[in-house]
Design a protein around this motif. Structure first.
Motif, PDB file in Angstrom:
ATOM      1  N   GLY A 295      72.224 -23.281  -2.392  1.00  0.00           N
ATOM      2  CA  GLY A 295      72.023 -21.970  -3.004  1.00  0.00           C
ATOM      3  C   GLY A 295      72.327 -20.837  -2.050  1.00  0.00           C
ATOM      4  N   ALA A 296      72.428 -19.653  -2.624  1.00  0.00           N
ATOM      5  CA  ALA A 296      72.772 -18.461  -1.841  1.00  0.00           C
ATOM      6  C   ALA A 296      71.698 -18.163  -0.805  1.00  0.00           C
ATOM      7  CB  ALA A 296      72.953 -17.269  -2.764  1.00  0.00           C
TER       8      ALA A 296
ATOM      9  N   THR B 202      68.872  -7.384  17.185  1.00  0.00           N
ATOM     10  CA  THR B 202      67.896  -6.510  16.545  1.00  0.00           C
ATOM     11  C   THR B 202      68.046  -6.627  15.048  1.00  0.00           C
ATOM     12  OG1 THR B 202      69.374  -4.622  16.472  1.00  0.00           O
ATOM     13  CG2 THR B 202      67.992  -4.825  18.432  1.00  0.00           C
ATOM     14  N   GLU B 203      67.109  -6.102  14.318  1.00  0.00           N
ATOM     15  CA  GLU B 203      67.199  -6.086  12.858  1.00  0.00           C
ATOM     16  C   GLU B 203      68.364  -5.180  12.467  1.00  0.00           C
ATOM     17  OE1 GLU B 203      65.651  -7.186   9.000  1.00  0.00           O
ATOM     18  OE2 GLU B 203      64.915  -7.778  10.956  1.00  0.00           O
ATOM     19  N   ALA B 204      69.395  -5.754  11.877  1.00  0.00           N
ATOM     20  CA  ALA B 204      70.569  -4.988  11.451  1.00  0.00           C
ATOM     21  C   ALA B 204      70.289  -4.325  10.104  1.00  0.00           C
ATOM     22  CB  ALA B 204      71.786  -5.892  11.366  1.00  0.00           C
ATOM     23  N   THR B 205      71.067  -3.322   9.782  1.00  0.00           N
ATOM     24  CA  THR B 205      70.828  -2.547   8.567  1.00  0.00           C
ATOM     25  C   THR B 205      71.659  -3.032   7.384  1.00  0.00           C
ATOM     26  OG1 THR B 205      72.532  -0.955   9.149  1.00  0.00           O
ATOM     27  CG2 THR B 205      70.277  -0.491   9.911  1.00  0.00           C
TER      28      THR B 205
ATOM     29  N   GLU C  65      66.785 -14.680   4.990  1.00  0.00           N
ATOM     30  CA  GLU C  65      67.680 -15.500   5.817  1.00  0.00           C
ATOM     31  C   GLU C  65      68.805 -14.645   6.406  1.00  0.00           C
ATOM     32  OE1 GLU C  65      67.361 -19.897   3.749  1.00  0.00           O
ATOM     33  OE2 GLU C  65      68.549 -18.351   2.736  1.00  0.00           O
ATOM     34  N   MET C  66      69.343 -13.735   5.613  1.00  0.00           N
ATOM     35  CA  MET C  66      70.402 -12.856   6.114  1.00  0.00           C
ATOM     36  C   MET C  66      69.883 -11.936   7.214  1.00  0.00           C
ATOM     37  SD  MET C  66      73.148 -13.791   4.661  1.00  0.00           S
ATOM     38  CE  MET C  66      74.238 -12.454   5.112  1.00  0.00           C
ATOM     39  N   ALA C  67      68.659 -11.414   7.042  1.00  0.00           N
ATOM     40  CA  ALA C  67      68.059 -10.553   8.067  1.00  0.00           C
ATOM     41  C   ALA C  67      67.848 -11.331   9.363  1.00  0.00           C
ATOM     42  CB  ALA C  67      66.744  -9.967   7.563  1.00  0.00           C
TER      43      ALA C  67
END
Length: 79
Positions: free
Chosen positions: A55-56, A72-75, A61-63
């Motif tokens: 599944g997508a 770092t946390e990307a935007t 997970e993307m963060a």
């Protein structure tokens, strides 16, 4: 990758001159670009196969992936 083979390619004059302005090894420069593109293609295939099976990717997970890649946390914007 083993060995090399000489090939002929056609490039726009402006592009070739731009490359020559920052490298003395156009062949090596183009090889590096082609290797990067091939790695991205193979990674995309692996990611598509994974998502097809499991599944997508979730937003979380993307963060997490962005944090691992960029430190770092990307935007969500492309780098």
């Amino acid at each position: 990758m083993g060995g090399t083979k000489k090939v002929t390619i056609t490039l726009p004059v402006e592009l070739l001159e731009s490359m020559k302005s920052h490298t003395d090894n156009v062949s090596g420069y183009l090889t590096e670009l082609a290797e990067r593109a091939e790695r991205r293609r193979l990674l995309r295939e692996d990611l598509d196969r994974y998502q097809g099976e499991f599944g997508a990717f979730t937003d979380e997970e993307m963060a997490e992936a962005r944090t691992l890649l960029h430190g770092t946390e990307a935007t969500g914007q492309a780098a």
